[in-house]
Design an enzyme around this catalytic site. Structure first.
Site, PDB file in Angstrom:
ATOM      1  CE  LYS A  89     -12.236 -12.045 -11.128  1.00 50.37           C
ATOM      2  NZ  LYS A  89     -11.108 -11.497 -11.900  1.00 50.37           N
ATOM      3  CB  VAL A 122     -11.321  -5.318 -12.893  1.00 52.96           C
ATOM      4  CG1 VAL A 122     -12.722  -4.765 -12.951  1.00 52.96           C
ATOM      5  CG2 VAL A 122     -10.512  -4.645 -11.789  1.00 52.96           C
ATOM      6  CG  HIS A 146       1.876  -2.759 -15.159  1.00 52.88           C
ATOM      7  ND1 HIS A 146       1.558  -3.918 -14.478  1.00 52.88           N
ATOM      8  CD2 HIS A 146       2.884  -3.080 -15.996  1.00 52.88           C
ATOM      9  CE1 HIS A 146       2.342  -4.896 -14.899  1.00 52.88           C
ATOM     10  NE2 HIS A 146       3.147  -4.420 -15.821  1.00 52.88           N
ATOM     11  N   GLY A 174       0.794  -1.230   0.000  1.00 58.64           N
ATOM     12  CA  GLY A 174       0.000   0.000   0.000  1.00 58.64           C
ATOM     13  C   GLY A 174       0.822   1.273   0.000  1.00 58.64           C
TER      14      GLY A 174
HETATM   15  C1  GAR Z   1       3.298  -1.276  -7.440  1.00 58.76           C
HETATM   16  O1  GAR Z   1       4.632  -1.262  -7.891  1.00 58.76           O
HETATM   17  C2  GAR Z   1       2.333  -1.390  -8.611  1.00 58.76           C
HETATM   18  O2  GAR Z   1       2.784  -0.746  -9.759  1.00 58.76           O
HETATM   19  C3  GAR Z   1       2.298  -2.882  -8.805  1.00 58.76           C
HETATM   20  O3  GAR Z   1       2.251  -3.408  -7.507  1.00 58.76           O
HETATM   21  C4  GAR Z   1       3.020  -2.561  -6.652  1.00 58.76           C
HETATM   22  C5  GAR Z   1       2.221  -2.296  -5.398  1.00 58.76           C
HETATM   23  O4  GAR Z   1       3.011  -1.663  -4.428  1.00 58.76           O
HETATM   24  N1  GAR Z   1       1.143  -3.279  -9.586  1.00 58.76           N
HETATM   25  C6  GAR Z   1       1.154  -4.259 -10.484  1.00 58.76           C
HETATM   26  O5  GAR Z   1       2.117  -4.966 -10.699  1.00 58.76           O
HETATM   27  C7  GAR Z   1      -0.167  -4.433 -11.220  1.00 58.76           C
HETATM   28  N2  GAR Z   1      -0.041  -5.338 -12.318  1.00 58.76           N
HETATM   29  P1  GAR Z   1       2.356  -0.947  -3.182  1.00 58.76           P
HETATM   30  O6  GAR Z   1       1.362  -1.934  -2.553  1.00 58.76           O
HETATM   31  O7  GAR Z   1       3.490  -0.634  -2.250  1.00 58.76           O
HETATM   32  O8  GAR Z   1       1.649   0.287  -3.671  1.00 58.76           O
END
Ligand code: GAR
Length: 191
Positions: A64, A92, A108, A11
């Site tokens: 889902k 989603v 992403h 998060g």
């Molecule tokens: C982030 O780097 C985001 O870009 C990636 O997950 C991480 C979450 O980090 N998302 C993906 O890979 C989606 N395909 P966080 O929980 O510390 O924000």
């Protein structure tokens, strides 16, 4: 603008967005955090700002559509008009898309369409590309495939490790996401 942030893990992006709303650089209120991982660190982070969390376990539902129906009920209850996916590691489904397509974005950690899916930072590192980055895009029914809104590149230097690369990518995410949301929310399209 009342927004919900969706996350499955640490998060850190959710927190960067919350902090931008508190500082006033992002004109929005994070009214709800949604997570499919009740034990994830994002729950603590949200609660430390007094933000309500809807945490659910997909295994408690019959598919889902059923858990997304519950999410939609919460979004309505909290009067949410925009969904921000920040490390929500799930495709989603139709139920969420029906109500929020065009009002749901994702971040992403690669320059899409390169390296979609899991561990995009590791994929780029292993591929030995010189440049990777971050993409923010609208969500559609595909995997990391909706229309691109913003991108920023990150150079992979000779001495980078997967860990230093991860830090560089995440640092960019933490500024690019709040800035891009602010641009979207002040554009005609979402007013
Ligand atoms: C982030 O780097 C985001 O870009 C990636 O997950 C991480 C979450 O980090 N998302 C993906 O890979 C989606 N395909 P966080 O929980 O510390 O924000």
């Amino acid at each position: 603008m009342r927004i919900a942030v969706f996350a499955s893990g640490s998060g850190s992006n959710a927190e960067a967005i919350i902090q931008a709303t508190k500082k006033g650089t992002l004109d929005a209120e994070v009214a709800l955090v949604v997570t499919d991982k009740p034990g994830a660190k994002v729950v603590e982070r949200a609660q430390s700002y007094g933000i309500d969390v809807f945490a659910f376990s997909p295994k408690d539902y019959n598919g889902k559509a059923a858990f997304e129906q519950d999410i939609v009920s919460k979004l309505k209850k909290y009067d949410i008009s925009f969904l921000v996916l920040a490390g929500y590691m799930r495709l989603v489904g139709e139920t969420l898309l029906e109500g929020y397509e065009g009002r749901m974005v994702n971040i992403h950690p690669s320059l899409l369409p390169s390296f979609p899916g899991l561990d995009a930072i590791g994929q780029a590192f292993e591929a030995k590309v010189k440049i990777t980055g971050v993409t923010i895009h609208y969500v559609d029914s595909g995997m990391d495939s909706g229309p691109i809104i913003a991108q920023e590149s990150v150079r992979i230097e000779e001495n980078d490790t997967i860990e230093t690369l991860r830090q560089k990518v995440q640092a960019i995410e933490h500024t690019l996401y709040p800035e891009t949301l602010q641009q979207l929310f002040t554009s005609k399209e979402h007013n």
